[in-house]
Design an enzyme around this catalytic site. Structure first.
Site, PDB file in Angstrom:
ATOM      1  N   TYR A 143    -158.394  97.422 -20.868  1.00  9.93           N
ATOM      2  CA  TYR A 143    -158.578  97.279 -19.428  1.00  9.93           C
ATOM      3  C   TYR A 143    -159.661  96.224 -19.188  1.00  9.93           C
ATOM      4  O   TYR A 143    -160.709  96.253 -19.826  1.00  9.93           O
ATOM      5  CB  TYR A 143    -159.016  98.612 -18.814  1.00  9.93           C
ATOM      6  CG  TYR A 143    -159.310  98.556 -17.333  1.00  9.93           C
ATOM      7  CD1 TYR A 143    -158.289  98.356 -16.406  1.00  9.93           C
ATOM      8  CD2 TYR A 143    -160.602  98.706 -16.852  1.00  9.93           C
ATOM      9  CE1 TYR A 143    -158.552  98.303 -15.044  1.00  9.93           C
ATOM     10  CE2 TYR A 143    -160.876  98.669 -15.492  1.00  9.93           C
ATOM     11  CZ  TYR A 143    -159.847  98.466 -14.595  1.00  9.93           C
ATOM     12  OH  TYR A 143    -160.119  98.432 -13.242  1.00  9.93           O
ATOM     13  N   ASP A 238    -164.573  91.007 -24.042  1.00 10.11           N
ATOM     14  CA  ASP A 238    -164.909  91.775 -22.848  1.00 10.11           C
ATOM     15  C   ASP A 238    -165.804  92.929 -23.294  1.00 10.11           C
ATOM     16  O   ASP A 238    -165.324  93.963 -23.753  1.00 10.11           O
ATOM     17  CB  ASP A 238    -163.640  92.282 -22.156  1.00 10.11           C
ATOM     18  CG  ASP A 238    -163.956  93.092 -20.908  1.00 10.11           C
ATOM     19  OD1 ASP A 238    -165.163  93.332 -20.636  1.00 10.11           O
ATOM     20  OD2 ASP A 238    -163.007  93.496 -20.212  1.00 10.11           O
ATOM     21  N   LYS A 266    -171.589  97.246 -16.453  1.00  9.81           N
ATOM     22  CA  LYS A 266    -172.044  98.606 -16.763  1.00  9.81           C
ATOM     23  C   LYS A 266    -173.526  98.683 -17.154  1.00  9.81           C
ATOM     24  O   LYS A 266    -174.365  98.643 -16.271  1.00  9.81           O
ATOM     25  CB  LYS A 266    -171.101  99.240 -17.792  1.00  9.81           C
ATOM     26  CG  LYS A 266    -169.675  99.326 -17.202  1.00  9.81           C
ATOM     27  CD  LYS A 266    -168.702 100.219 -17.894  1.00  9.81           C
ATOM     28  CE  LYS A 266    -167.466 100.385 -17.022  1.00  9.81           C
ATOM     29  NZ  LYS A 266    -166.229  99.838 -17.547  1.00  9.81           N
TER      30      LYS A 266
HETATM   31  C1  LIG Z   1    -165.242  98.971 -16.645  1.00  7.79           C
HETATM   32  C2  LIG Z   1    -164.608  97.798 -17.308  1.00  7.79           C
HETATM   33  C3  LIG Z   1    -164.244  96.652 -16.589  1.00  7.79           C
HETATM   34  C4  LIG Z   1    -164.306  96.587 -15.093  1.00  7.79           C
HETATM   35  O1  LIG Z   1    -165.604  96.686 -14.614  1.00  7.79           O
HETATM   36  P1  LIG Z   1    -165.827  97.125 -13.074  1.00  7.79           P
HETATM   37  O2  LIG Z   1    -167.319  97.033 -12.909  1.00  7.79           O
HETATM   38  O3  LIG Z   1    -165.275  98.504 -12.940  1.00  7.79           O
HETATM   39  O4  LIG Z   1    -165.107  96.156 -12.229  1.00  7.79           O
HETATM   40  C5  LIG Z   1    -163.775  95.551 -17.278  1.00  7.79           C
HETATM   41  N1  LIG Z   1    -163.658  95.579 -18.617  1.00  7.79           N
HETATM   42  C6  LIG Z   1    -163.990  96.654 -19.341  1.00  7.79           C
HETATM   43  C7  LIG Z   1    -163.858  96.618 -20.821  1.00  7.79           C
HETATM   44  C8  LIG Z   1    -164.453  97.802 -18.720  1.00  7.79           C
HETATM   45  O5  LIG Z   1    -164.740  98.899 -19.437  1.00  7.79           O
END
Ligand SMILES: *Cc1c(COP(=O)(O)O)cnc(C)c1O
Length: 429
Positions: A143, A238, A266
């Protein structure tokens, strides 16, 4: 039990689609009513009915120091008192850039944004702008936020609710996104053989945390790095979830792989909205105002958010932080596996730093297909039995869990005692 949560959820459903502002919060896959929280302190949450929980969600990853950590709260209060936003540069942003580039050798330059979604969307636009190519490669079950072209075979809530490929995204927008199986090096090599000259970048979670918790094989990462270099595509890690969650040098430091671009979110916001993307200087030079790739944000680098992130990172980057957190998290997972074995439930677990996976299957999954073979019904029964005993896990079998530095051995002992009963419930059907 949880009457007030139930009442608030009913009222919310009338005004907010599904009663929630982000889908997984709705408890759709586990059933039942989401818990409305009143406050959090350290490892504990208190709901609106006054019930207390040991929290293993940590706001889905950001709260690596636990809830309302005094240093973070003080930093936010001090920053807020000086003004909420200027829409002009501040020294705090520079400090954040120094911390991030200091921790990650691959990150020569960095830009701040307000969410992980924005970070990945911008990084991949940059990858396309830099290379002048349009194809992107992603992996099933990963994701990367909810921008259009990445909602193909995605993880997290998209997966939990059975719509890994979103409606509302025209096929033309995802036609340039190639989706491959995670940990499938041969598929990567074959894709580069067929399309290498057109691939702008490859994006992946360097430990997948949105289809539960799946480690990359060393060979997979090596092949990705090698193929991207050979074909002039950018490798994009990511690390929105893994960044400063699995180690002080993030997943790239653990595995010794240097990506061209990295996305963060995060933990670097410590519970406030902060994202970042950065990497090679020659690539970042293509960004506006220096270059032709446009990217902007009214609240980017917001001083209050950045203050929360800096106060968090200061603690996280202290020597020994991840040794302690990693040891604690491993002891949690080991204890849960011990209880499951004692109860005769097929179960396994894994962790890195303060991030863990629990699987209702006998062995750890290495692929999306193996994650799908876990016993989801068993998870749902376990989830509710734990919740009723005051242990708050992510309400989905496809999410990683999180331990903070505020979790104490007594929290784990209480968790094991709850798990003993919960595994008996699972076993009893
Ligand atoms: C949480 C997450 C996102 C999206 O971040 P948001 O702050 O919710 O937009 C993108 N990539 C990864 C790997 C994530 O865990």
């Amino acid at each position: 039990m949880r009457d007030r949560s139930r009442a608030l959820f009913e009222r919310s459903k009338a005004l907010i689609p599904g009663g929630v502002n982000s889908p997984v919060r709705a408890f759709g896959s586990v059933g039942g009513t989401p818990v409305f929280f009143r406050e959090g302190r350290g490892a504990r949450l208190v709901d609106v009915d006054g019930r207390e929980y040991i929290d293993y969600v940590g706001s889905w990853g950001p709260l690596i120091l636990g809830h309302a950590e005094p240093g973070v709260v003080a930093a936010v209060q001090a920053a807020a008192a000086r003004g909420l936003s200027f829409g002009a540069p501040t020294e705090l942003e520079l400090e954040m850039a120094e911390v991030l580039t200091g921790a990650l050798p691959s990150m020569e330059q960095v830009r701040l944004v307000s969410s992980g979604t924005e970070a990945v969307m911008s990084a991949l636009r940059l990858a396309r702008g830099f290379t002048g190519r349009s194809l992107l490669v992603k992996f099933e079950g990963c994701y990367h936020g909810h921008s259009d072209f990445l909602l193909v075979k995605a993880g997290s809530g998209a997966l939990t609710f059975g719509h890994p490929t979103s409606a509302g995204v025209p096929p033309e927008l995802v036609a340039k996104t190639l989706v491959l199986p995670y940990n499938d090096s041969a598929a990567v090599e074959e894709t580069f053989r067929l399309h290498g000259a057109d691939i702008a970048g490859v994006v992946l979670e360097p430990i997948a945390g949105n289809m539960n918790f799946v480690r990359p094989t060393p060979e997979f990462l090596r092949v990705l790095r090698d193929q991207c270099t050979r074909h002039g595509a950018l490798l994009v890690f990511d690390e929105v979830m893994t960044g400063f969650r699995v180690g002080a040098k993030c997943a790239q430091g653990l595995f010794g792989i240097t990506p061209d671009l990295t996305t963060l979110g995060k933990v670097i916001g410590g519970g406030m909205p902060v994202g970042a993307f950065g990497g090679r200087r020659d690539v970042m030079a293509k960004l506006a105002p220096l270059g032709p790739v446009y990217q902007a944000g009214t609240l980017s680098g917001n001083p209050v958010s950045v203050s929360a992130g800096l106060a968090t990172l200061k603690r996280v980057l202290e020597p020994g932080f991840f040794e302690r957190l990693g040891t604690a998290t491993r002891s949690l997972v080991a204890g849960l596996v011990r209880e499951a074995v004692a109860a005769g439930v097929a179960f396994s677990g894994d962790s890195e730093g303060g991030m863990f996976g629990l699987y209702f299957r006998a062995t750890r999954p290495g692929t999306f297909a193996e994650v799908m073979q876990s016993d989801r019904e068993a998870f749902n029964r376990f989830f509710h039995a734990m919740l009723d005993q005051g242990v708050y896990l992510a309400p989905s079998a496809y999410e990683a869990g999180f331990v903070s530095s505020a979790h104490a051995p007594a929290d784990f002992e209480a968790t094991f005692a709850a798990a003993r009963k919960a595994f008996a419930v699972v076993r009893g059907g």
